[in-house]
Design an enzyme around this catalytic site. Structure first.
Site, short mmCIF file in Angstrom:
data_model
loop_
_atom_site.label_atom_id
_atom_site.label_comp_id
_atom_site.label_asym_id
_atom_site.label_seq_id
_atom_site.Cartn_x
_atom_site.Cartn_y
_atom_site.Cartn_z
N ARG A 189 7.84 7.44 -16.84
CA ARG A 189 8.20 6.04 -17.15
C ARG A 189 6.94 5.18 -17.31
O ARG A 189 6.86 4.33 -18.19
CB ARG A 189 9.13 5.48 -16.06
CG ARG A 189 9.84 4.18 -16.44
CD ARG A 189 9.07 2.94 -16.00
NE ARG A 189 8.73 3.05 -14.60
CZ ARG A 189 7.54 2.71 -14.11
NH1 ARG A 189 6.60 2.19 -14.87
NH2 ARG A 189 7.27 2.87 -12.82
N GLU A 228 1.46 -3.11 -10.49
CA GLU A 228 2.24 -4.22 -11.07
C GLU A 228 2.55 -5.30 -10.04
O GLU A 228 3.62 -5.89 -10.04
CB GLU A 228 3.54 -3.72 -11.69
CG GLU A 228 3.34 -2.91 -12.95
CD GLU A 228 2.93 -3.77 -14.13
OE1 GLU A 228 2.87 -5.01 -13.97
OE2 GLU A 228 2.63 -3.22 -15.18
P1 TGC Z 1 -1.97 -18.53 -11.14
O1 TGC Z 1 -2.81 -19.76 -11.05
O2 TGC Z 1 -0.75 -18.42 -10.31
O3 TGC Z 1 -1.55 -18.30 -12.67
C1 TGC Z 1 -2.45 -18.47 -13.76
C2 TGC Z 1 -1.59 -18.85 -14.96
O4 TGC Z 1 -0.70 -17.77 -15.27
C3 TGC Z 1 0.68 -18.19 -15.14
N1 TGC Z 1 1.41 -17.05 -14.52
C4 TGC Z 1 2.21 -16.22 -15.19
N2 TGC Z 1 2.62 -16.21 -16.46
C5 TGC Z 1 3.44 -15.21 -16.86
N3 TGC Z 1 3.86 -14.24 -16.02
C6 TGC Z 1 3.45 -14.22 -14.73
N4 TGC Z 1 3.87 -13.25 -13.92
C7 TGC Z 1 2.60 -15.24 -14.26
N5 TGC Z 1 2.01 -15.51 -13.07
C8 TGC Z 1 1.28 -16.62 -13.24
C9 TGC Z 1 0.65 -19.42 -14.28
O5 TGC Z 1 1.74 -20.26 -14.56
C10 TGC Z 1 -0.68 -20.05 -14.71
O6 TGC Z 1 -0.47 -20.67 -15.96
P2 TGC Z 1 -1.32 -21.96 -16.41
O7 TGC Z 1 -0.68 -22.42 -17.68
O8 TGC Z 1 -1.18 -22.94 -15.27
O9 TGC Z 1 -2.72 -21.49 -16.59
O10 TGC Z 1 -2.94 -17.29 -10.93
P3 TGC Z 1 -3.58 -16.71 -9.59
O11 TGC Z 1 -4.98 -16.32 -9.90
O12 TGC Z 1 -3.34 -17.66 -8.44
O13 TGC Z 1 -2.77 -15.33 -9.37
C11 TGC Z 1 -1.46 -15.30 -9.03
C12 TGC Z 1 -1.03 -13.83 -8.69
C13 TGC Z 1 -1.65 -13.37 -7.39
C14 TGC Z 1 0.47 -13.88 -8.57
C15 TGC Z 1 -1.46 -12.88 -9.84
O14 TGC Z 1 -2.84 -12.75 -9.91
C16 TGC Z 1 -0.87 -11.49 -9.70
O15 TGC Z 1 0.26 -11.26 -10.16
N6 TGC Z 1 -1.61 -10.52 -9.10
C17 TGC Z 1 -1.19 -9.12 -9.09
C18 TGC Z 1 -2.03 -8.33 -10.06
C19 TGC Z 1 -1.23 -7.25 -10.71
O16 TGC Z 1 -0.02 -7.17 -10.69
N7 TGC Z 1 -1.92 -6.34 -11.40
C20 TGC Z 1 -1.28 -5.32 -12.17
C21 TGC Z 1 -2.23 -4.59 -13.09
S1 TGC Z 1 -1.45 -3.64 -14.35
C22 TGC Z 1 -0.71 -2.39 -13.55
O17 TGC Z 1 -0.66 -2.32 -12.38
C23 TGC Z 1 -0.09 -1.33 -14.41
S2 TGC Z 1 0.63 -0.08 -13.48
C24 TGC Z 1 1.23 1.06 -14.58
C25 TGC Z 1 2.66 0.85 -14.94
O18 TGC Z 1 3.10 -0.28 -15.16
O19 TGC Z 1 3.42 1.83 -15.02
P1 FAD Z 2 -5.77 -4.85 -3.06
O1 FAD Z 2 -5.58 -6.00 -3.97
O2 FAD Z 2 -7.11 -4.61 -2.49
O3 FAD Z 2 -4.70 -4.96 -1.89
C1 FAD Z 2 -4.77 -4.16 -0.70
C2 FAD Z 2 -3.72 -4.68 0.28
O4 FAD Z 2 -3.99 -6.07 0.59
C3 FAD Z 2 -2.30 -4.67 -0.30
O5 FAD Z 2 -1.37 -4.37 0.69
C4 FAD Z 2 -2.11 -6.10 -0.78
O6 FAD Z 2 -0.75 -6.49 -0.87
C5 FAD Z 2 -2.85 -6.85 0.32
N1 FAD Z 2 -3.25 -8.19 -0.14
C6 FAD Z 2 -4.14 -8.49 -1.13
N2 FAD Z 2 -4.22 -9.83 -1.27
C7 FAD Z 2 -3.35 -10.37 -0.38
C8 FAD Z 2 -2.95 -11.70 -0.05
N3 FAD Z 2 -3.46 -12.76 -0.68
N4 FAD Z 2 -2.05 -11.87 0.93
C9 FAD Z 2 -1.50 -10.80 1.58
N5 FAD Z 2 -1.84 -9.52 1.31
C10 FAD Z 2 -2.74 -9.32 0.34
N6 FAD Z 2 -4.06 -1.54 -13.04
C11 FAD Z 2 -4.26 -1.85 -14.35
O7 FAD Z 2 -4.86 -2.86 -14.67
N7 FAD Z 2 -3.77 -1.04 -15.33
C12 FAD Z 2 -3.10 0.11 -15.06
O8 FAD Z 2 -2.66 0.81 -15.99
C13 FAD Z 2 -2.89 0.47 -13.69
N8 FAD Z 2 -2.28 1.65 -13.37
C14 FAD Z 2 -2.21 2.03 -12.05
C15 FAD Z 2 -1.71 3.31 -11.74
C16 FAD Z 2 -1.66 3.72 -10.41
C17 FAD Z 2 -1.19 5.10 -10.10
C18 FAD Z 2 -2.07 2.85 -9.38
C19 FAD Z 2 -1.98 3.29 -7.95
C20 FAD Z 2 -2.56 1.60 -9.68
C21 FAD Z 2 -2.66 1.18 -11.02
N9 FAD Z 2 -3.22 -0.06 -11.37
C22 FAD Z 2 -3.40 -0.40 -12.69
C23 FAD Z 2 -3.81 -0.89 -10.34
C24 FAD Z 2 -2.80 -1.73 -9.56
O9 FAD Z 2 -2.29 -2.77 -10.33
C25 FAD Z 2 -3.52 -2.26 -8.31
O10 FAD Z 2 -3.72 -1.14 -7.45
C26 FAD Z 2 -2.73 -3.33 -7.59
O11 FAD Z 2 -2.69 -4.52 -8.36
C27 FAD Z 2 -3.30 -3.65 -6.19
O12 FAD Z 2 -4.68 -3.82 -6.24
P2 FAD Z 2 -5.64 -3.00 -5.21
O13 FAD Z 2 -5.27 -1.56 -5.28
O14 FAD Z 2 -7.04 -3.37 -5.55
O15 FAD Z 2 -5.24 -3.51 -3.80
#
Ligand code: TGC
Ligand code: FAD
Length: 388
Positions: free
Chosen positions: A94, A367
């Protein structure tokens, strides 16, 4: 088999014939192409991702909720059902589809130039080109706003430097969407993986999501033409909105993994005997099965409701967090509970249960970790951001 084990509350009645048809086509391809091999892929830590991408492309599963450029233009519900069936096979399979469609293709489709869309989307929709999405860095995961990957001008060109970590599909990808800082703003770049200065290394020793290729991408002054920037992406909102797309697929997908575990546990417990009776006849086993079925059906209704909001164009990011947080957390609890029902066999690769449970550990983290989704929901409830 219906959508869920026994379909206790008749969720099938909530779907159109077309949705159910898409579900059965994807279920069939998973039964034919994934199920017979996935335990071996997982054990070997290798998956024929490019081959699978082409097969999924033929079925219109890549970027299936996007329109134009060879994409199927399906509803969010249909896309969700496809994710559920794929993840019933394996979360890694997926992931291949969600990273391609919801992250890499969506970023180009939503923020790209006409030239970028014409060049990449048709190839990615057929699976001839595989994409990846580089947001996370070694030192910046939950907090992508602090990223240090940078793009700077060199004449008309861009030079990209930095490291992206944990990037799904990177080692096999043809193209990456890379998020980098340009001065103080975050921007996106379409980066062919054969660009000099770009290298991708497979991350080894994973104990989860082993049927998926995960890599580190190093950008060492990678030179790109001026046209490589995503012209419509301005600021962190752009990559975060891609995450909102992918998180919807995960809300559904995680239920697929949980469903496969519950099916396995029901089949196992009705045939395995201890104390002269099937273990399913013990009340404690039935209580586990009943509680898991209830959670699975609740999660299903949540996923369906959120996707109907998406199809109506009203879905908000924090609503997606409710789905991702609940459904992945419950799916992981179900997978672990099912493992107990299988006893020692629960730890064997002969059964899918511990593989799903191990995969869901990654799904809980990527995510947006469960804590990050709690904080997103908490912010909505209190109007107080608690990230820092
Ligand atoms: P923040 O100030 O809250 O937001 C900046 C701007 O972005 C807007 N926004 C969003 N828009 C669309 N969708 C969302 N989910 C949004 N979240 C925020 C927000 O309204 C703002 O807009 P504007 O117009 O005011 O500029 O940003 P922050 O730096 O405080 O961060 C918020 C936080 C912690 C929720 C965000 O950084 C976050 O979601 N962190 C988690 C990172 C994450 O999920 N990484 C994933 C990487 S990709 C991945 O993992 C792929 S896995 C493989 C697979 O999918 O199978
Ligand atoms: P950290 O951010 O270091 O977090 C470590 C711990 O601290 C977590 O429990 C977290 O919840 C906690 N924590 C962090 N900040 C806070 C807070 N403010 N308050 C409370 N708790 C907090 N990323 C991509 O960009 N593209 C991809 O394709 C992708 N694929 C992935 C595939 C796999 C198999 C995995 C495991 C990860 C992948 N990722 C990808 C990365 C993924 O999105 C990150 O691992 C995830 O966003 C968490 O970041 P980190 O691992 O650095 O953990």
């Amino acid at each position: 088999m219906g959508t869920l084990p026994l379909d206790l509350i008749n969720v099938d009645s909530l779907h159109s014939d077309e949705e159910l048809q898409i579900r059965s086509v994807v279920r069939q391809v998973v039964d034919d192409r994934v199920r017979p091999h996935v335990a071996r892929w997982y054990e070997e830590g290798r998956v024929p991702a490019r081959e699978l991408a082409r097969e999924f492309g033929k079925l219109g599963l890549l970027g299936m909720h996007l329109t134009g450029y060879g994409c199927a233009g399906a509803s969010a519900v249909a896309y969700g059902l496809a994710c559920m069936e794929l993840e019933a096979g394996d979360s890694g399979v997926r992931s291949l589809v969600s990273v391609q469609g919801s992250l890499a293709m969506y970023a180009i489709w939503r923020f790209g130039s006409d030239e970028q869309k014409q060049r990449w989307l048709p190839l990615m929709a057929t699976g001839e080109a595989v994409g990846c999405f580089g947001l996370t860095e070694p030192d910046h995961g939950s907090d992508p706003a602090s990223m240090t990957t940078r793009a700077r001008r060199s004449g008309d060109d861009w030079l990209l430097s930095g490291t992206k970590m944990w990037i799904t599909n990177a080692p096999i990808a043809d193209v990456a969407v890379i998020w980098a800082r340009v001065d103080e703003r975050v921007a996106g770049f379409v980066v062919p993986m054969d660009t000099p200065g770009v290298t991708a290394r497979e991350i080894g020793h994973k104990l989860s999501l082993r049927a998926s290729s995960t890599g580190e991408v190093v950008l060492d002054d990678a030179r790109l033409p001026a046209s490589a920037i995503l012209p419509e992406a301005s600021g962190l909102k752009a990559p975060l909105s891609c995450l909102t797309e992918a998180r919807q697929g995960i809300t559904w997908g995680s239920l697929g993994a949980a469903r496969d575990c519950l099916h396995t546990a029901i089949a196992y417990s009705t045939s395995r005997e201890q104390f002269g009776r099937p273990i399913a006849s013990f009340q404690l086993t039935q209580a586990k099965l009943a509680d898991m079925a209830v959670e699975l059906h609740k999660g299903y209704l949540l996923a369906l409701h959120l996707s109907r909001l998406a199809d109506a164009g009203t879905l908000r990011p924090e609503q997606v967090s409710v789905g991702k947080l609940n459904n992945v957390r419950e799916a992981l609890a179900i997978a672990r509970q099912c493992r107990t029902i299988l006893g020692a066999n629960g730890i064997s690769g002969e059964y899918p249960v511990l593989r799903h449970a191990n995969n869901l550990e990654s799904v809980l983290t990527y995510e947006g970790t469960s804590e990050i989704h709690q904080l997103i929901i908490g912010q909505r409830l209190t109007d107080l951001p608690a990230f820092i």
